[in-house]
Motif scaffolding. Sequence first.
Motif, mmCIF file in Angstrom:
data_model
loop_
_atom_site.group_PDB
_atom_site.id
_atom_site.type_symbol
_atom_site.label_atom_id
_atom_site.label_comp_id
_atom_site.label_asym_id
_atom_site.label_seq_id
_atom_site.Cartn_x
_atom_site.Cartn_y
_atom_site.Cartn_z
ATOM 1 N N ASN A 364 25.691 -2.115 28.288
ATOM 2 C CA ASN A 364 24.822 -1.131 27.639
ATOM 3 C C ASN A 364 25.379 -0.571 26.354
ATOM 4 O O ASN A 364 24.857 0.400 25.820
ATOM 5 N N LYS A 444 13.519 1.857 22.619
ATOM 6 C CA LYS A 444 13.864 1.449 23.989
ATOM 7 C C LYS A 444 14.057 2.647 24.913
ATOM 8 O O LYS A 444 14.023 2.510 26.129
ATOM 9 N N TYR A 445 14.288 3.804 24.310
ATOM 10 C CA TYR A 445 14.542 4.992 25.135
ATOM 11 C C TYR A 445 13.259 5.632 25.650
ATOM 12 O O TYR A 445 13.294 6.484 26.521
ATOM 13 N N GLN A 448 12.536 6.856 29.203
ATOM 14 C CA GLN A 448 13.792 6.912 29.979
ATOM 15 C C GLN A 448 14.276 8.342 30.155
ATOM 16 O O GLN A 448 13.971 9.213 29.339
ATOM 17 N N VAL A 450 17.634 10.518 30.035
ATOM 18 C CA VAL A 450 19.009 10.389 29.526
ATOM 19 C C VAL A 450 19.776 11.698 29.729
ATOM 20 O O VAL A 450 19.172 12.769 29.866
ATOM 21 N N THR A 469 23.149 11.946 23.357
ATOM 22 C CA THR A 469 23.297 11.137 24.567
ATOM 23 C C THR A 469 24.702 10.525 24.566
ATOM 24 O O THR A 469 25.427 10.621 23.581
ATOM 25 N N LYS A 473 22.922 9.318 20.511
ATOM 26 C CA LYS A 473 21.575 9.477 19.950
ATOM 27 C C LYS A 473 21.212 10.958 19.967
ATOM 28 O O LYS A 473 21.355 11.619 21.008
ATOM 29 N N ILE A 492 12.656 11.091 27.561
ATOM 30 C CA ILE A 492 12.307 10.827 26.161
ATOM 31 C C ILE A 492 10.808 10.558 26.036
ATOM 32 O O ILE A 492 10.256 9.684 26.710
ATOM 33 N N ALA A 495 10.069 8.397 20.042
ATOM 34 C CA ALA A 495 11.239 7.826 19.354
ATOM 35 C C ALA A 495 10.998 7.793 17.855
ATOM 36 O O ALA A 495 9.955 7.319 17.394
ATOM 37 N N LEU A 500 15.381 11.372 18.788
ATOM 38 C CA LEU A 500 14.427 11.237 19.900
ATOM 39 C C LEU A 500 13.899 12.626 20.239
ATOM 40 O O LEU A 500 14.632 13.608 20.108
#
Length: 514
Positions: A364, A444-445, A448, A450, A469, A473, A492, A495, A500
């Motif tokens: 990751n 991609k977040y 999600q 986080v 994060t 980020k 999130i 984006a 974010l």
Amino acid sequence: MNEKQRLEGQQVETANSSDKKSAKDYSKYFEQVITAPSLKEAKKRGKEEVKYHNDFAIPEEFRGMGNGRKFYIRTYGCQMNEHDTEVMAGIFLALGYEPTDNTEDANVILLNTCAIRENAENKVFGELGHLKSLKLEKPDLLLGVCGCMSQEESVVNKILKTYQQVDMIFGTHNIHRLPNILNEAYMSKEMVVEVWSKEGDVIENLPKVRRGKIKAWVNIMYGCDKFCTYCIVPFTRGKERSRRPEEIIQEVRHLAAQGYQEVTLLGQNVNAYGKDLEGVNYGLGELMDELRKIDIPRIRFTTSHPRDFDDRLIEVLAKGGNLMDHIHLPVQSGSTDVLKIMARKYSREQYLELVRKIKAAIPNVALTTDIIVGYPNETDEQFEETMSLYREVGYELAYTFIYSPREGTPAAKMEDNVPMEVKKARLQRLNALVNELSLEAMKKYKGQIVDVLVEGESKNNPDVLAGYTSRSKLVNFAAPKSAIGKIVKVKITEAKTWSLNGEMVEELEPAEVK
Ligand code: 5AD
Ligand code: SF4
């Protein structure tokens, strides 16, 4: 630093007032304490022994020097400078000064400078121009220039000749001498110059006042011996010298006990950590393996050099936990030929192999980088190789620069056939790619959840909190102020290229909610 220089350094040099008025020969300032950047000389320095000092104390006669006086430090450049400012602030407080964030209120103003590119230096000269009127209004104001620019002979010369409003110039190895330098400036009212060349020691017990109680910087080493052909740092910051592991571990433990949530280990080339420690085989991997056992939620490090990034470090980082899954890995160029001229000591293929190993061990991981475009004689094809490497690695962010010649470095002597418009156009194209991939990484977040370490209110809206994060980020979200300083779960919702937006999805403990 050798003993001779150390003794010479004890002598604070002052320019007498007649020197300040007439444009005299300033070479005497450079005879003992300053040497112009010289690759040949600097490369010899590896042999000299590093001295460790643990005996810093504010001399009795200087205690109370700052009573009724305020200090202001403006910091330019990298985290290393930011952290040096924390040390200088610690010394000021120990002398009895109070901090101020307003130059008009200050009795002492320091500019902690950066020499990495020409525009960084121009900002400082501009600021010195602005401060001239303040100095004329308040003749008792002390104005000092410190940091990397002070380590350059040409800069010291220019200040001596043209910026007579400056009272003190001192280098990166002279920070612990701040009480003596201030004292000398008060006593003589003449320009005080104290700069030691080349190396530097390790001084352990300097006071520090950290900015904030959430994140802390911790030096693990000083200086750089890599001598990339464009870079002034090996000259301004001296030779590579590591702090002893036990001192670093103790400092991180202490920060954990004080409730800090994150430490960032600092060095110009952290992967060379430990190489200079005698009689032990102890590198950054070993250090991180010990630090990860300390009860502090987040540990980061910066900056890495790909050449020294070893398998042991990758193996330790793969253990995860409080070791963050973000690695800043400056590549500088995607062309093996340019890398060779830069003296980076790795090829495009070797760099990609390192990236492959890192990604295999830490799936990751977020990778970010530094890139220089328009290196002397960089061809279109070589630049295209940087573009293709950028995509191939899939960086999530990059700091991009047009090459800036630095006096005394080998590259400054190279002839350059690339016109500035071409360099600018390359930078623009690269930046467009950086933005494209950043947005892709951010998208991609979406959806999600986080972990965000909440640092404070967002710059633009005090009702919104902001934090980072584990992969660095920036996240903005609405939440009670009691979340500041904690790691909270955020979902999130949106984006953007650089940040974010989200919603906090956990309840803070009732006792903590205001
Ligand atoms: N010109 C342009 N960029 C430079 N950097 C260092 N020296 C120069 C220079 N002379 C960049 C490198 C380095 C970052 C901190 O600054 O990319 O990684
Ligand atoms: Fe400069 Fe970094 Fe190269 Fe050292 S490793 S010379 S600090 S770019």
